[in-house]
Motif scaffolding. Structure first.
Motif, short mmCIF file in Angstrom:
data_model
loop_
_atom_site.label_atom_id
_atom_site.label_comp_id
_atom_site.label_asym_id
_atom_site.label_seq_id
_atom_site.Cartn_x
_atom_site.Cartn_y
_atom_site.Cartn_z
N LYS A 172 0.86 -1.18 0.00
CA LYS A 172 0.00 0.00 0.00
C LYS A 172 0.90 1.23 0.00
N ILE A 173 1.02 1.85 -1.19
CA ILE A 173 1.91 2.99 -1.34
C ILE A 173 1.13 4.28 -1.15
N HIS A 174 1.55 5.06 -0.17
CA HIS A 174 0.96 6.37 0.11
C HIS A 174 1.91 7.42 -0.45
N SER A 175 1.39 8.26 -1.34
CA SER A 175 2.21 9.28 -1.98
C SER A 175 1.40 10.56 -2.11
N ASP A 176 2.10 11.69 -2.00
CA ASP A 176 1.43 12.97 -2.25
C ASP A 176 1.64 13.43 -3.69
N SER A 177 2.22 12.57 -4.52
CA SER A 177 2.43 12.88 -5.93
C SER A 177 1.20 12.48 -6.75
N ALA A 178 0.42 13.48 -7.15
CA ALA A 178 -0.75 13.21 -7.98
C ALA A 178 -0.34 12.55 -9.29
N LEU A 179 0.81 12.95 -9.83
CA LEU A 179 1.28 12.37 -11.08
C LEU A 179 1.44 10.85 -10.96
N ILE A 180 2.13 10.40 -9.93
CA ILE A 180 2.36 8.96 -9.79
C ILE A 180 1.06 8.23 -9.50
N VAL A 181 0.31 8.69 -8.54
CA VAL A 181 -0.93 7.99 -8.17
C VAL A 181 -1.89 7.95 -9.36
N ASN A 182 -2.08 9.08 -10.04
CA ASN A 182 -3.00 9.11 -11.18
C ASN A 182 -2.50 8.28 -12.36
N ALA A 183 -1.18 8.20 -12.53
CA ALA A 183 -0.63 7.41 -13.63
C ALA A 183 -1.12 5.96 -13.54
N PHE A 184 -1.31 5.47 -12.33
CA PHE A 184 -1.77 4.10 -12.15
C PHE A 184 -3.27 4.00 -11.91
N LYS A 185 -3.82 4.86 -11.06
CA LYS A 185 -5.25 4.77 -10.75
C LYS A 185 -6.13 5.18 -11.93
N GLN A 186 -5.62 6.08 -12.79
CA GLN A 186 -6.40 6.51 -13.95
C GLN A 186 -5.87 5.90 -15.25
N ASN A 187 -4.99 4.91 -15.11
CA ASN A 187 -4.46 4.15 -16.25
C ASN A 187 -3.72 4.99 -17.28
N TRP A 188 -3.17 6.11 -16.87
CA TRP A 188 -2.39 6.91 -17.82
C TRP A 188 -1.23 6.09 -18.35
N ILE A 189 -0.59 5.33 -17.48
CA ILE A 189 0.61 4.59 -17.88
C ILE A 189 0.32 3.60 -19.00
N LYS A 190 -0.84 2.95 -18.93
CA LYS A 190 -1.23 2.02 -20.01
C LYS A 190 -1.40 2.77 -21.32
N SER A 191 -2.00 3.93 -21.26
CA SER A 191 -2.19 4.75 -22.47
C SER A 191 -0.85 5.21 -23.03
N TRP A 192 0.05 5.65 -22.14
CA TRP A 192 1.37 6.09 -22.60
C TRP A 192 2.09 4.97 -23.32
N LYS A 193 2.06 3.77 -22.71
CA LYS A 193 2.75 2.63 -23.32
C LYS A 193 2.14 2.27 -24.67
N LYS A 194 0.81 2.30 -24.73
CA LYS A 194 0.12 1.95 -25.98
C LYS A 194 0.48 2.93 -27.10
N ARG A 195 0.71 4.19 -26.72
CA ARG A 195 1.09 5.22 -27.72
C ARG A 195 2.60 5.31 -27.92
N GLY A 196 3.35 4.32 -27.45
CA GLY A 196 4.80 4.36 -27.60
C GLY A 196 5.45 5.39 -26.69
N TRP A 197 4.97 5.46 -25.43
CA TRP A 197 5.47 6.40 -24.44
C TRP A 197 5.30 7.85 -24.89
N LYS A 198 4.11 8.13 -25.41
CA LYS A 198 3.72 9.50 -25.78
C LYS A 198 2.49 9.88 -24.95
N THR A 199 2.41 11.17 -24.62
CA THR A 199 1.25 11.68 -23.91
C THR A 199 0.08 11.82 -24.87
N ALA A 200 -1.07 12.22 -24.35
CA ALA A 200 -2.25 12.43 -25.19
C ALA A 200 -1.98 13.49 -26.26
N ASN A 201 -1.10 14.48 -25.97
CA ASN A 201 -0.77 15.48 -26.99
C ASN A 201 0.47 15.09 -27.79
#
Length: 150
Positions: free
Chosen positions: A70-99
């Motif tokens: 159970k990782i407690h972090s105050d980094s919204a970037l890290i927590v959201n990357a996993f809880k909102q599946n950003w990381i899966k999207s980044w990987k699918k796009r070849g490590w590119k953001t939505a823009n």
């Protein structure tokens, strides 16, 4: 040991940076079965996000057997990357953001994913610089560690 019978390790992580980039530090608090362990480190030329990420990686790497973490972090970037599946999207796009820009700190994201593999990781967002005693503790560890790299 099956995933549902795994030991649970409570982790608090934080990163700090004096200037961005600048000298930085990270702090970790691991808690299991009434035992606590602190870890710290840093770098002379880094960013706050890199230190936040390094703290998570070092915490996961310090756990020697598969656990529910159970990782407690105050980094919204890290927590959201996993809880909102950003990381899966980044990987699918070849490590590119939505823009379509390259994801920053790809090296650490990949290292973090590797460190997570043996564990069942649960992400918990905590408010930074508030009344969470353990988050404030790792913040102090990170700030103190950063001073060693100035």
């Amino acid at each position: 040991m099956s995933k549902d019978k795994q030991k649970t390790v409570i982790v608090f992580t934080d990163g700090a940076c004096s200037g961005n980039p600048g000298p930085g530090g990270w702090g970790v608090l691991l808690q299991w079965n009434g035992v606590e362990k602190e870890l710290t480190g840093g770098a002379s030329h880094t960013t706050n996000n890199r230190m936040e990420m390094r703290a998570v990686i070092e915490a996961l790497n310090a756990i020697t057997q598969p656990c529910h973490v159970k990782i407690h972090s105050d980094s919204a970037l890290i927590v959201n990357a996993f809880k909102q599946n950003w990381i899966k999207s980044w990987k699918k796009r070849g490590w590119k953001t939505a823009n379509k820009k390259p994801v920053k700190n790809k090296d650490l994201w990949e290292e973090m994913l590797e460190a997570m593999k043996p564990h069942k990781v649960e992400w918990i967002k905590v408010k930074g610089h508030s009344d969470n005693v353990r988050n404030n503790r790792v913040d102090r560890l990170a700030v103190e560690a950063s001073k060693k790299y100035q």
